[in-house]
Design a protein around this motif. Structure first.
Motif, PDB file in Angstrom:
ATOM      1  N   LYS A 165      43.154 -46.354  57.677  1.00  0.00           N
ATOM      2  CA  LYS A 165      41.814 -46.859  58.011  1.00  0.00           C
ATOM      3  C   LYS A 165      40.734 -45.830  57.675  1.00  0.00           C
ATOM      4  CE  LYS A 165      43.132 -49.968  61.740  1.00  0.00           C
ATOM      5  NZ  LYS A 165      43.161 -50.148  63.194  1.00  0.00           N
ATOM      6  N   GLU A 166      41.080 -44.554  57.787  1.00  0.00           N
ATOM      7  CA  GLU A 166      40.124 -43.491  57.467  1.00  0.00           C
ATOM      8  C   GLU A 166      39.977 -43.295  55.958  1.00  0.00           C
ATOM      9  OE1 GLU A 166      41.060 -39.891  59.628  1.00  0.00           O
ATOM     10  OE2 GLU A 166      41.255 -41.002  61.513  1.00  0.00           O
ATOM     11  N   GLY A 167      40.801 -43.976  55.175  1.00  0.00           N
ATOM     12  CA  GLY A 167      40.648 -43.938  53.731  1.00  0.00           C
ATOM     13  C   GLY A 167      41.557 -42.993  52.984  1.00  0.00           C
ATOM     14  N   LEU A 210      47.094 -38.561  51.910  1.00  0.00           N
ATOM     15  CA  LEU A 210      47.609 -39.300  53.058  1.00  0.00           C
ATOM     16  C   LEU A 210      48.864 -38.631  53.605  1.00  0.00           C
ATOM     17  CD1 LEU A 210      47.718 -41.774  54.958  1.00  0.00           C
ATOM     18  CD2 LEU A 210      48.947 -42.979  53.132  1.00  0.00           C
ATOM     19  N   LEU A 211      49.783 -38.277  52.726  1.00  0.00           N
ATOM     20  CA  LEU A 211      51.022 -37.635  53.140  1.00  0.00           C
ATOM     21  C   LEU A 211      50.763 -36.304  53.846  1.00  0.00           C
ATOM     22  CD1 LEU A 211      54.095 -37.647  53.225  1.00  0.00           C
ATOM     23  CD2 LEU A 211      54.085 -36.637  50.922  1.00  0.00           C
ATOM     24  N   ALA A 212      49.878 -35.498  53.298  1.00  0.00           N
ATOM     25  CA  ALA A 212      49.563 -34.195  53.897  1.00  0.00           C
ATOM     26  C   ALA A 212      48.925 -34.368  55.277  1.00  0.00           C
ATOM     27  CB  ALA A 212      48.636 -33.409  52.974  1.00  0.00           C
ATOM     28  N   LYS A 213      47.987 -35.279  55.383  1.00  0.00           N
ATOM     29  CA  LYS A 213      47.297 -35.510  56.660  1.00  0.00           C
ATOM     30  C   LYS A 213      48.261 -36.092  57.695  1.00  0.00           C
ATOM     31  CE  LYS A 213      43.226 -35.205  58.562  1.00  0.00           C
ATOM     32  NZ  LYS A 213      42.611 -33.920  58.815  1.00  0.00           N
ATOM     33  N   PHE A 214      49.171 -36.973  57.248  1.00  0.00           N
ATOM     34  CA  PHE A 214      50.169 -37.560  58.138  1.00  0.00           C
ATOM     35  C   PHE A 214      51.067 -36.466  58.725  1.00  0.00           C
ATOM     36  CE2 PHE A 214      54.484 -39.332  58.665  1.00  0.00           C
ATOM     37  CZ  PHE A 214      54.224 -40.268  59.650  1.00  0.00           C
ATOM     38  N   ARG A 215      51.547 -35.571  57.876  1.00  0.00           N
ATOM     39  CA  ARG A 215      52.403 -34.474  58.352  1.00  0.00           C
ATOM     40  C   ARG A 215      51.654 -33.574  59.336  1.00  0.00           C
ATOM     41  NH1 ARG A 215      55.153 -33.264  52.483  1.00  0.00           N
ATOM     42  NH2 ARG A 215      56.769 -34.857  52.647  1.00  0.00           N
ATOM     43  N   GLU A 216      50.384 -33.331  59.050  1.00  0.00           N
ATOM     44  CA  GLU A 216      49.553 -32.510  59.947  1.00  0.00           C
ATOM     45  C   GLU A 216      49.431 -33.175  61.321  1.00  0.00           C
ATOM     46  OE1 GLU A 216      44.802 -31.725  60.222  1.00  0.00           O
ATOM     47  OE2 GLU A 216      45.706 -31.445  58.236  1.00  0.00           O
ATOM     48  N   ALA A 265      54.352 -42.672  64.870  1.00  0.00           N
ATOM     49  CA  ALA A 265      54.210 -42.476  63.426  1.00  0.00           C
ATOM     50  C   ALA A 265      53.456 -43.647  62.811  1.00  0.00           C
ATOM     51  CB  ALA A 265      55.586 -42.319  62.774  1.00  0.00           C
ATOM     52  N   ASP A 266      53.788 -44.857  63.239  1.00  0.00           N
ATOM     53  CA  ASP A 266      53.091 -46.036  62.726  1.00  0.00           C
ATOM     54  C   ASP A 266      51.611 -46.013  63.102  1.00  0.00           C
ATOM     55  OD1 ASP A 266      55.400 -46.948  61.593  1.00  0.00           O
ATOM     56  OD2 ASP A 266      55.669 -48.652  62.940  1.00  0.00           O
ATOM     57  N   LEU A 267      51.312 -45.604  64.337  1.00  0.00           N
ATOM     58  CA  LEU A 267      49.913 -45.532  64.773  1.00  0.00           C
ATOM     59  C   LEU A 267      49.134 -44.484  63.972  1.00  0.00           C
ATOM     60  CD1 LEU A 267      50.222 -45.767  68.666  1.00  0.00           C
ATOM     61  CD2 LEU A 267      49.471 -47.544  67.076  1.00  0.00           C
ATOM     62  N   ILE A 268      49.743 -43.332  63.780  1.00  0.00           N
ATOM     63  CA  ILE A 268      49.099 -42.264  63.011  1.00  0.00           C
ATOM     64  C   ILE A 268      48.819 -42.745  61.596  1.00  0.00           C
ATOM     65  CG2 ILE A 268      49.457 -39.992  61.949  1.00  0.00           C
ATOM     66  CD1 ILE A 268      51.120 -39.266  64.487  1.00  0.00           C
ATOM     67  N   LEU A 269      49.829 -43.320  60.967  1.00  0.00           N
ATOM     68  CA  LEU A 269      49.684 -43.798  59.596  1.00  0.00           C
ATOM     69  C   LEU A 269      48.602 -44.872  59.481  1.00  0.00           C
ATOM     70  CD1 LEU A 269      50.746 -43.421  56.768  1.00  0.00           C
ATOM     71  CD2 LEU A 269      52.550 -45.076  57.264  1.00  0.00           C
ATOM     72  N   ALA A 270      48.584 -45.811  60.404  1.00  0.00           N
ATOM     73  CA  ALA A 270      47.574 -46.872  60.382  1.00  0.00           C
ATOM     74  C   ALA A 270      46.167 -46.285  60.502  1.00  0.00           C
ATOM     75  CB  ALA A 270      47.832 -47.867  61.505  1.00  0.00           C
TER      76      ALA A 270
END
Length: 128
Positions: A73-75, A81-87, A64-69
């Motif tokens: 970085k992708e902006g 951010l929340l939607a893309k993280f869940r995806e 989860a930390d790697l995905i979020l980081a």
């Protein structure tokens, strides 16, 4: 194939006294090389006690930390951010389930063949 005993014999060794309360001071060089911070955990293999640093990020928290980081970085920010993280988390869960299913299929294919299933799946492993 190296055994645990052979691997242990090739290690750098330092001596330490054990106090009456079973306490041991870890030599500084080993402490630093192991990357120990606040806590260690112990395990036992045969007659060898294994000590390693406790890692704060393990399992799904680590990913989860790697995905979020990566997403930061992708902006991505805010709701995007929340939607893309869940995806990405959902994609990861699907990938892990596929790996588990594939490994179970491979293990079943070797069952009863008389072959060393572990060696076939993972190559040489250190054994005690």
């Amino acid at each position: 194939m190296a055994t645990v005993n052979e691997a242990v014999e090739r290690m750098e060794w330092k001596r330490a006294r054990v106090s009456q309360k079973r306490q041991v001071t870890i030599p500084q060089k080993l402490f630093e090389q192991a990357g120990i911070k606040d806590e260690v955990e112990f395990g036992i293999k045969g007659n060898h006690i294994i000590m390693r640093p406790v890692r704060e990020h393990t399992g799904s928290d680590y990913f989860a930390d790697l995905i979020l980081a990566d997403l930061i970085k992708e902006g991505y920010t805010g709701e995007q951010l929340l939607a893309k993280f869940r995806e990405k988390q959902a994609e990861l869960q699907v990938a892990v389930q596929q790996l588990i299913a594939e490994s179970a299929d491979v293990a079943r294919s070797y069952r009863g063949t008389g072959e060393d299933e572990t060696k076939k799946l993972f190559g040489d492993v250190i054994e005690d």
